[in-house]
Design a protein around this motif. Structure first.
Motif, PDB file in Angstrom:
ATOM      1  N   VAL A   9       0.836  -1.201   0.000  1.00  0.00           N
ATOM      2  CA  VAL A   9       0.000   0.000   0.000  1.00  0.00           C
ATOM      3  C   VAL A   9       0.867   1.245   0.000  1.00  0.00           C
ATOM      4  N   LEU A  10       1.929   1.214   0.801  1.00  0.00           N
ATOM      5  CA  LEU A  10       2.849   2.360   0.837  1.00  0.00           C
ATOM      6  C   LEU A  10       3.488   2.582  -0.531  1.00  0.00           C
ATOM      7  N   MET A  11       3.872   1.517  -1.200  1.00  0.00           N
ATOM      8  CA  MET A  11       4.479   1.651  -2.530  1.00  0.00           C
ATOM      9  C   MET A  11       3.488   2.243  -3.524  1.00  0.00           C
ATOM     10  N   GLN A  12       2.232   1.848  -3.419  1.00  0.00           N
ATOM     11  CA  GLN A  12       1.215   2.390  -4.322  1.00  0.00           C
ATOM     12  C   GLN A  12       1.016   3.888  -4.093  1.00  0.00           C
ATOM     13  N   LEU A  13       0.979   4.295  -2.821  1.00  0.00           N
ATOM     14  CA  LEU A  13       0.831   5.724  -2.515  1.00  0.00           C
ATOM     15  C   LEU A  13       2.038   6.513  -3.023  1.00  0.00           C
ATOM     16  N   ASN A  14       3.233   5.983  -2.838  1.00  0.00           N
ATOM     17  CA  ASN A  14       4.442   6.661  -3.320  1.00  0.00           C
ATOM     18  C   ASN A  14       4.441   6.795  -4.837  1.00  0.00           C
ATOM     19  N   SER A  15       3.926   5.798  -5.527  1.00  0.00           N
ATOM     20  CA  SER A  15       3.839   5.877  -6.978  1.00  0.00           C
ATOM     21  C   SER A  15       2.915   7.015  -7.410  1.00  0.00           C
ATOM     22  N   GLN A  16       1.810   7.178  -6.700  1.00  0.00           N
ATOM     23  CA  GLN A  16       0.892   8.277  -7.010  1.00  0.00           C
ATOM     24  C   GLN A  16       1.538   9.636  -6.736  1.00  0.00           C
ATOM     25  N   VAL A  17       2.307   9.724  -5.629  1.00  0.00           N
ATOM     26  CA  VAL A  17       2.974  10.988  -5.295  1.00  0.00           C
ATOM     27  C   VAL A  17       3.993  11.340  -6.374  1.00  0.00           C
ATOM     28  N   LYS A  18       4.760  10.357  -6.856  1.00  0.00           N
ATOM     29  CA  LYS A  18       5.750  10.613  -7.904  1.00  0.00           C
ATOM     30  C   LYS A  18       5.080  11.138  -9.167  1.00  0.00           C
ATOM     31  N   GLU A  19       3.951  10.549  -9.508  1.00  0.00           N
ATOM     32  CA  GLU A  19       3.234  10.994 -10.697  1.00  0.00           C
ATOM     33  C   GLU A  19       2.777  12.449 -10.550  1.00  0.00           C
ATOM     34  N   LYS A  20       2.254  12.799  -9.364  1.00  0.00           N
ATOM     35  CA  LYS A  20       1.805  14.175  -9.131  1.00  0.00           C
ATOM     36  C   LYS A  20       2.983  15.150  -9.151  1.00  0.00           C
ATOM     37  N   PHE A  21       4.130  14.771  -8.586  1.00  0.00           N
ATOM     38  CA  PHE A  21       5.308  15.634  -8.600  1.00  0.00           C
ATOM     39  C   PHE A  21       5.789  15.879 -10.036  1.00  0.00           C
ATOM     40  N   ASN A  22       5.747  14.850 -10.861  1.00  0.00           N
ATOM     41  CA  ASN A  22       6.168  15.022 -12.251  1.00  0.00           C
ATOM     42  C   ASN A  22       5.266  16.028 -12.973  1.00  0.00           C
ATOM     43  N   LYS A  23       3.952  15.903 -12.756  1.00  0.00           N
ATOM     44  CA  LYS A  23       3.023  16.833 -13.395  1.00  0.00           C
ATOM     45  C   LYS A  23       3.217  18.250 -12.849  1.00  0.00           C
ATOM     46  N   LEU A  24       3.424  18.355 -11.519  1.00  0.00           N
ATOM     47  CA  LEU A  24       3.640  19.670 -10.913  1.00  0.00           C
ATOM     48  C   LEU A  24       4.917  20.313 -11.467  1.00  0.00           C
ATOM     49  N   ARG A  25       5.985  19.565 -11.588  1.00  0.00           N
ATOM     50  CA  ARG A  25       7.251  20.082 -12.089  1.00  0.00           C
ATOM     51  C   ARG A  25       7.102  20.584 -13.527  1.00  0.00           C
ATOM     52  N   MET A  26       6.352  19.860 -14.337  1.00  0.00           N
ATOM     53  CA  MET A  26       6.148  20.280 -15.717  1.00  0.00           C
ATOM     54  C   MET A  26       5.345  21.583 -15.797  1.00  0.00           C
ATOM     55  N   ARG A  27       4.340  21.711 -14.932  1.00  0.00           N
ATOM     56  CA  ARG A  27       3.541  22.933 -14.956  1.00  0.00           C
ATOM     57  C   ARG A  27       4.348  24.141 -14.445  1.00  0.00           C
ATOM     58  N   ILE A  28       5.236  23.912 -13.466  1.00  0.00           N
ATOM     59  CA  ILE A  28       6.099  25.013 -13.000  1.00  0.00           C
ATOM     60  C   ILE A  28       7.050  25.443 -14.111  1.00  0.00           C
ATOM     61  N   GLN A  29       7.547  24.464 -14.869  1.00  0.00           N
ATOM     62  CA  GLN A  29       8.399  24.803 -16.007  1.00  0.00           C
ATOM     63  C   GLN A  29       7.617  25.576 -17.069  1.00  0.00           C
ATOM     64  N   ASP A  30       6.354  25.170 -17.290  1.00  0.00           N
ATOM     65  CA  ASP A  30       5.522  25.924 -18.239  1.00  0.00           C
ATOM     66  C   ASP A  30       5.313  27.366 -17.772  1.00  0.00           C
ATOM     67  N   LEU A  31       5.075  27.503 -16.440  1.00  0.00           N
ATOM     68  CA  LEU A  31       4.875  28.851 -15.907  1.00  0.00           C
ATOM     69  C   LEU A  31       6.139  29.695 -16.067  1.00  0.00           C
ATOM     70  N   GLU A  32       7.287  29.066 -15.862  1.00  0.00           N
ATOM     71  CA  GLU A  32       8.558  29.772 -16.034  1.00  0.00           C
ATOM     72  C   GLU A  32       8.748  30.212 -17.485  1.00  0.00           C
ATOM     73  N   GLN A  33       8.358  29.343 -18.439  1.00  0.00           N
ATOM     74  CA  GLN A  33       8.465  29.693 -19.849  1.00  0.00           C
ATOM     75  C   GLN A  33       7.515  30.837 -20.205  1.00  0.00           C
ATOM     76  N   MET A  34       6.324  30.840 -19.586  1.00  0.00           N
ATOM     77  CA  MET A  34       5.379  31.930 -19.832  1.00  0.00           C
ATOM     78  C   MET A  34       5.931  33.270 -19.338  1.00  0.00           C
ATOM     79  N   ALA A  35       6.681  33.227 -18.238  1.00  0.00           N
ATOM     80  CA  ALA A  35       7.286  34.467 -17.720  1.00  0.00           C
ATOM     81  C   ALA A  35       8.254  35.049 -18.744  1.00  0.00           C
ATOM     82  N   LYS A  36       8.997  34.193 -19.429  1.00  0.00           N
ATOM     83  CA  LYS A  36       9.945  34.668 -20.437  1.00  0.00           C
ATOM     84  C   LYS A  36       9.239  35.265 -21.645  1.00  0.00           C
ATOM     85  N   GLU A  37       8.013  34.822 -21.888  1.00  0.00           N
ATOM     86  CA  GLU A  37       7.289  35.281 -23.068  1.00  0.00           C
ATOM     87  C   GLU A  37       6.481  36.552 -22.836  1.00  0.00           C
TER      88      GLU A  37
END
Length: 229
Positions: free
Chosen positions: A39-67
């Motif tokens: 169960v712990l491994m399953q929860l950690n897998s979900q957290v990793k997926e959310k962190f990846n999506k969050l990191r990509m959106r922060i990068q998108d926001l950073e790119q928007m700042a440059k534009e």
């Protein structure tokens, strides 16, 4: 009226907030997780997926700042990006702490269960020793019952064999009667065929005799009526 760039920035910020809240909720689930490890491994897998999506959106926001065209908007979006990045690092720290606490709790639970299991095994051994005599008695009684049952089965088998023998003799006698009947039927058929042939012969002889009689009568009449012919 808001520009298209402002709308994209707003949507990106909302998604970042959504992922941040989802990560916090999952971290709390990990902290409260009673186990097991799967169960712990399953929860950690979900957290990793959310962190990846969050990191990509922060990068998108950073790119928007440059534009951005205006320096003020560019600085504001960069400040928001840095704030969200710090919040993400804080969530990662909380995630590691929650994992450590959960693993310690699971290890403690497993040790307690192991000790409890050993105590239970000890109690079961005591109960087993007390039940050995009773089990032995039950087994002996079961063997005696099985022996009586087998004896009854043997007797039933003997009776069945006797019944089969009687049935076999009856079948043989019936077959013998059928053979006798078959012989009688064949004999009757031969007699009928012989009678039919004899009847045909008798009819032929009668026909010939009648023909001879008629010929004789005609001859006599001819001599009497036409003596000179």
């Amino acid at each position: 009226m808001a520009s298209s760039a402002d709308v994209h920035v707003r949507i990106c910020g909302q998604e970042i907030i959504k992922y941040d809240l989802e990560i916090k909720a999952l971290v709390q689930d990990i902290r409260d997780c009673p186990g097991p490890q799967s169960v712990l491994m399953q929860l950690n897998s979900q957290v990793k997926e959310k962190f990846n999506k969050l990191r990509m959106r922060i990068q998108d926001l950073e790119q928007m700042a440059k534009e951005q065209d205006r320096e003020m908007d560019r600085l504001a979006i960069r400040a928001e990006t840095e704030s969200q990045r710090r919040q993400m690092l804080s969530n990662q720290t909380a995630w590691r702490k929650a994992n450590l606490a959960c693993k310690l709790a699971i290890d403690k639970t497993e040790k307690d269960e192991l000790l409890h299991g050993e105590n239970q095994v000890t109690r079961q051994r005591k109960v087993t020793k007390e039940n050995l005599v009773e089990s032995s008695s039950n087994i002996t009684e079961s063997l005696m019952s099985l022996s009586r049952m087998m004896a009854e089965q043997v007797k039933q088998s003997e009776d069945a064999i006797g019944t089969l023998g009687t049935s076999s003799r009856t079948v043989q006698e019936t077959n013998e009667e059928f053979r006798n009947m078959t012989g009688t039927i064949h004999l009757g058929r031969k007699l009928i065929l012989k009678y039919n042939r004899r009847e045909l012969t008798d009819k032929l002889l009668i026909f010939l005799a009648l023909a001879l009689f008629l010929a004789t009568v005609l001859y006599i009449l001819k001599k009497r009526i036409f003596p000179f012919i």
